[in-house]
Enzyme design. Structure first.
Site, PDB file in Angstrom:
ATOM      1  N   SER A 183      30.219   3.684  63.943  1.00 27.98           N
ATOM      2  CA  SER A 183      29.501   2.975  65.007  1.00 27.98           C
ATOM      3  C   SER A 183      29.917   3.385  66.410  1.00 27.98           C
ATOM      4  O   SER A 183      29.140   3.233  67.344  1.00 27.98           O
ATOM      5  CB  SER A 183      29.661   1.467  64.831  1.00 27.98           C
ATOM      6  OG  SER A 183      31.024   1.109  64.883  1.00 27.98           O
ATOM      7  N   HIS A 211      24.610   1.390  60.776  1.00 28.44           N
ATOM      8  CA  HIS A 211      23.931   2.305  61.705  1.00 28.44           C
ATOM      9  C   HIS A 211      23.189   3.433  60.995  1.00 28.44           C
ATOM     10  O   HIS A 211      22.618   4.296  61.642  1.00 28.44           O
ATOM     11  CB  HIS A 211      24.935   2.884  62.706  1.00 28.44           C
ATOM     12  CG  HIS A 211      25.475   1.856  63.633  1.00 28.44           C
ATOM     13  ND1 HIS A 211      24.813   1.459  64.771  1.00 28.44           N
ATOM     14  CD2 HIS A 211      26.585   1.097  63.568  1.00 28.44           C
ATOM     15  CE1 HIS A 211      25.510   0.515  65.375  1.00 28.44           C
ATOM     16  NE2 HIS A 211      26.599   0.269  64.666  1.00 28.44           N
ATOM     17  N   LYS A 242      20.001  -4.352  63.453  1.00 27.90           N
ATOM     18  CA  LYS A 242      20.066  -3.147  64.290  1.00 27.90           C
ATOM     19  C   LYS A 242      18.708  -2.446  64.215  1.00 27.90           C
ATOM     20  O   LYS A 242      17.751  -2.944  64.764  1.00 27.90           O
ATOM     21  CB  LYS A 242      21.266  -2.319  63.885  1.00 27.90           C
ATOM     22  CG  LYS A 242      22.528  -3.053  64.354  1.00 27.90           C
ATOM     23  CD  LYS A 242      23.831  -2.469  63.928  1.00 27.90           C
ATOM     24  CE  LYS A 242      24.950  -3.302  64.575  1.00 27.90           C
ATOM     25  NZ  LYS A 242      26.216  -3.214  63.882  1.00 27.90           N
TER      26      LYS A 242
HETATM   27  C1  LIG Z   1      27.317  -4.194  63.819  1.00 28.86           C
HETATM   28  C2  LIG Z   1      28.170  -3.848  62.676  1.00 28.86           C
HETATM   29  C3  LIG Z   1      28.570  -4.822  61.760  1.00 28.86           C
HETATM   30  C4  LIG Z   1      28.302  -6.275  61.977  1.00 28.86           C
HETATM   31  O1  LIG Z   1      26.960  -6.594  61.792  1.00 28.86           O
HETATM   32  P1  LIG Z   1      26.341  -7.886  62.516  1.00 28.86           P
HETATM   33  O2  LIG Z   1      25.086  -8.135  61.804  1.00 28.86           O
HETATM   34  O3  LIG Z   1      26.178  -7.516  63.948  1.00 28.86           O
HETATM   35  O4  LIG Z   1      27.352  -8.992  62.341  1.00 28.86           O
HETATM   36  C5  LIG Z   1      29.279  -4.411  60.650  1.00 28.86           C
HETATM   37  N1  LIG Z   1      29.607  -3.117  60.462  1.00 28.86           N
HETATM   38  C6  LIG Z   1      29.278  -2.162  61.349  1.00 28.86           C
HETATM   39  C7  LIG Z   1      29.656  -0.753  61.081  1.00 28.86           C
HETATM   40  C8  LIG Z   1      28.553  -2.498  62.492  1.00 28.86           C
HETATM   41  O5  LIG Z   1      28.245  -1.568  63.381  1.00 28.86           O
END
Ligand SMILES: *Cc1c(COP(=O)(O)O)cnc(C)c1O
Length: 394
Positions: A183, A211, A242
């Site tokens: 990320s 991602h 996302k």
């Molecule tokens: C954003 C993210 C999360 C958390 O997800 P949310 O739905 O925002 O709580 C977990 N793992 C990774 C790699 C992320 O980028």
């Protein structure tokens, strides 16, 4: 006994320390909907930090689906899923996710954070071993802690290090956990090698594709599709907030795993179900991935355009491979200055500092979206050139 005043002095001291290290964080206010340009703290800026890669967070069809779900099922879910919050839309969404990820079953969690702590604290326990990439997300780190299993950290993407640990440690249960797309660095995990090692040493593999989902692979199915992997990932985790533009997250895998999670994962059991509108949005988002593959194509065209532009200006993009584009700066203060300078030029690219990234690898972390126009990316590149030269970064 300490008085409230004494506690407040302690907090203030700690905050001062955070400020002195250039690590102070504050909230900015976003006054417009999610698009390629947004109004932040009263200023219109080109947004280069959103994970809304495909623009689905404000796609008209998704907004419509959310509104219909509110009319039919109401605004909130009222209870946890095992009580009375398990809206019928969950069933449809989980079937779609299982199909999308090519697994037997899927389970939706309240968020990615909850999914990671829920899954990890359930599938391994005291006496087991976890191998975790050193750059894994904070929610994975917290999930490992909650599991009470022994955790070993391997060097980023270093499968020789993974093998070294596996060959020296025999346990009843071993789990290798990695992000699919990292990320903060935007690079891709060596999944084929990890899966081969897991097979050889009888370990389980969990991939956090927060991602990768909606971004990697022609159909946006994620890192596994990117590598053409069909088997070998025991636990697929991904998020709905996302690229899919909604909220929540999922675990996908065999039926046995999913049933086990329903019965044991505290991050699943002890939390209120998602609102029906969010479930409807996620269902529609998966549909749109199938109907509008040009969005993924546009995302990658924009990504290549921006990365090439930044590289030819002389920025260090840290070997990124995806629409996550880090620009290495180093010290926290300089990264903040770069970010502030860009903001004045109408470009929003926040500085990322410890503990999100290791000390002295402070960076701007850009994300490009399908919704950006070439003109917007050109304006952004001009701003990067101007501020980068002013701060002697390029
Ligand atoms: C954003 C993210 C999360 C958390 O997800 P949310 O739905 O925002 O709580 C977990 N793992 C990774 C790699 C992320 O980028």
């Amino acid at each position: 006994m300490k008085t409230l005043l004494e506690f407040n002095i302690m907090f203030e001291k700690a905050l001062l320390d955070i400020k002195n290290k250039g690590l102070y964080r504050r909230l900015r206010i976003v006054e417009s909907g999610q698009a390629s340009k947004v109004v932040i703290d009263g200023r219109e800026v080109i947004l280069l930090s959103s994970n809304n890669y495909l623009g689905l967070a404000n796609h008209p069809k998704i907004k419509e689906a959310a509104k219909e779900a509110i009319d039919k099922y109401g605004a909130g879910s009222g209870a946890a899923r095992l009580i009375s919050g398990n809206c019928i839309l969950y069933k449809e969404l989980e079937e779609r996710i299982a199909e999308f990820k090519n697994t037997e079953a899927a389970l939706v969690f309240g968020s990615g954070y909850l999914a990671n702590i829920g899954i990890l604290s359930t599938v391994v326990e005291e006496g087991d071993l976890i191998l975790s990439d050193e750059l894994n997300h904070a929610s994975i780190i917290d999930g490992c802690r909650l599991s009470r299993a022994e955790k070993t950290i391997y060097r980023h993407k270093d499968t020789r290090h993974v093998e070294e640990i596996l060959s020296k440690n025999k346990r009843r249960r071993i789990l290798i956990v990695t992000e699919g797309v990292f990320s903060m660095d935007g690079d891709i995990a060596p999944l084929p090698e990890i899966i081969a090692l897991a097979k050889r040493y009888s370990a389980m593999v969990m991939v956090d594709d927060a991602h990768g989902t909606g971004v990697l692979g022609k159909k946006g199915k994620g890192t596994a599709e990117h590598f053409g992997i069909e088997k070998g990932i025991d636990i697929h985790m991904g998020t709905l907030g996302k690229a899919l533009g909604a909220y929540g997250a999922y675990a996908a895998g065999d039926k046995g795993l999913i049933e086990f999670l329903i019965n044991k994962a505290r991050g699943f059991i002890f939390t209120t179900a998602l609102p029906p509108s969010v479930l409807a949005s996620a269902i529609k988002a998966i549909e749109i991935l199938e109907e509008e593959p040009h969005l993924i194509k546009k995302l990658w065209e924009n990504r290549d355009y921006l990365v090439n532009g930044l590289k030819s200006l002389g920025f260090d993009t840290m070997g990124c491979e995806t629409p996550i584009i880090p620009i290495l700066i180093g010290k926290a203060e300089k990264a903040l200055k770069m970010s502030d300078g860009l903001f004045e030029q109408g470009v929003y690219a926040p500085a990322i500092r410890p503990p999100t990234v290791p000390e002295d690898t402070c960076r701007l972390r850009l994300t490009v979206m399908a919704a950006h126009t070439k003109e917007e990316l050109d304006i952004a590149l001009k701003a990067f050139e101007k501020i980068g030269k002013r701060l002697n970064i390029i």
